[in-house]
Design an enzyme around this catalytic site. Structure first.
Site: not given
Length: 418
Positions: A147, A149, A151, A153, A357, A381
């Site tokens: 990964t 900045p 690139a 997905s 709660g 992933e």
């Protein structure tokens, strides 16, 4: 890969009977024994400390050594290189047990196993002989660095560059959101060469490689995330994994399949933790003169989590069996398992907080950690949205043919999230 008995200390002679709604996995006796050993390890070594590690945003070296001593860090490594050589189903059960206890620990196993997979399948003989024994034994820990900045997905937007030199390559660029990047010894780094995208095994102390710790993550806070910076980082020629041009559609796609499979099982384990916590709380907590477990709306929530968790486990099991037999449908099965298990885990975690709660929102409530971790499962992933696109394309292609698609899928299977 063949089945190998894990080196879990104190594994029960026979596994404890699972709840009725988790039956149906049809495991072998060896797999059930392994499953019990994994669960025992996670219950002893991980679960009691998971909330503290989350608050401290740190995994101590002791837990990494414990994983290594048990042989878990070498689960996906071949036996001939000192690994356990687990079959896919047994490997999945390990991920489920770790995900049930702590998603940060499971994340470490995920990225480490992705590096092992890439080196095993695509590394040269010198690279394999040098690194696989160390990765299998846990004396070296690997991290997956894809990964960027621009690139996440969209891995086609990869900008880190690898310039060819007389004796290797020089890397320039940066990577973001690298799981266990703060402590890993070696990184599987993807960069662009003149001949196309490539993958490199880069040592942490390589000149020009710097690590920037990242804190305050939403979930998997103890996974020790980091950003990486490469300023003319020199790597030798044998550090190339595969060959230039194979980096994304071969090396990355193959490693990410391992990652998705690991996350799928880990998500199923997380969802199971939500069911168990909700059932215990609903049985003990009274409102309006009767236990929460007797209120129909709470029963509906618990029913949804339990049934979806069972379905997720079955999808994971199917994916594991198809991987083991090298079935062409395994890729789609892994995508489906990760998609459903991650979504089910997030829904289960949100409902678990609802059942608890105000107590579930407190800083010391395990279910709020589970909720934060579960959201990460929908992103890493391959995001849920990317998975919807890929799965839908696969269905349309199978049932309507290529004409049913307006455009071909690009970099199919190469989606890291982020």
């Amino acid at each position: 890969m063949t089945t190998a008995r894990p080196r879990s200390r104190g594994a029960p002679d026979s596994p404890a009977a699972p709840p009725p709604w988790t039956e149906g996995l049809e495991l072998t006796d060896e797999q059930r024994t392994a499953q019990a050993g994994f669960a025992d390890f996670a219950r002893r070594e991980i679960l009691p400390h998971a909330d503290r590690w989350d608050r401290e945003e740190h995994l101590p070296g002791e837990v990494v050594r414990a994983l290594a001593d048990e042989g878990h860090l070498g689960a996906w490594a071949p036996r001939e290189h000192g690994g356990a050589g687990l079959d896919p189903v047994t490997f999945g059960l390990l991920n489920e047990a770790l995900g049930h206890a702590c998603s940060s620990v499971r994340s470490l196993l995920t990225v480490h196993s992705m590096v092992i997979r890439a080196v095993t399948r695509w590394g040269g003989s010198r690279l394999r002989s040098r690194w696989l024994p160390a990765l299998a034994s846990g004396t070296a820990v690997g991290a997956f660095a894809l990964t960027e900045p621009e690139a996440g997905s969209d891995v086609a937007s990869l900008r880190t560059a690898a310039e060819k030199t007389a004796d290797g390559y020089r890397l320039t660029g940066g990577k973001r959101w690298i799981t266990f990047g703060q402590a890993a010894d070696v990184f599987l780094v993807f960069a662009r060469c003149d001949d196309g995208p490539a993958a490199f095994l880069v040592e942490r102390d390589a000149p020009g490689c710097t690590v920037e710790p990242v804190t305050g993550m939403l979930g998997t806070r103890a996974a020790m995330t980091a950003h990486l910076h490469f300023d003319g980082c020199a790597v030798p020629a044998e550090a190339l994994v595969g060959r230039a041009g194979f980096g994304l559609n071969a090396v990355a796609a193959d490693a990410l399949e391992t990652g998705r499979y690991s996350v799928a099982w880990g998500s199923a384990g997380l969802a199971r933790a939500c069911v168990e916590a909700s059932a215990r709380h609903a049985a003990a907590r009274e409102q309006f003169g009767r236990p929460l477990a007797q209120h129909e709306l709470v029963q509906r929530l618990i029913t949804e989590m339990a049934v979806n968790t069972s379905a997720a486990r079955l999808l994971c099991l199917r994916a594991g069996r198809l991987l083991h037999s090298a079935d062409p449908q395994a890729v789609e099965a892994v995508w489906s398992a990760k998609y459903f298990a991650a979504r089910s885990a997030f829904r289960a975690a949100a409902d678990a907080v609802q059942v608890h709660g105000a107590r579930g929102c407190g800083p010391d409530a395990p279910v709020q950690r589970l909720l934060r971790d579960a959201k990460i499962m929908e992103i890493i992933e391959g995001t849920t949205e990317i998975q919807q696109t890929v799965i839908a394309q696969s269905v349309v292609r199978e049932l309507a043919g290529p004409a049913g698609l307006s455009a071909p899928a690009q970099n199919r299977g190469v989606h890291s999230g982020g």
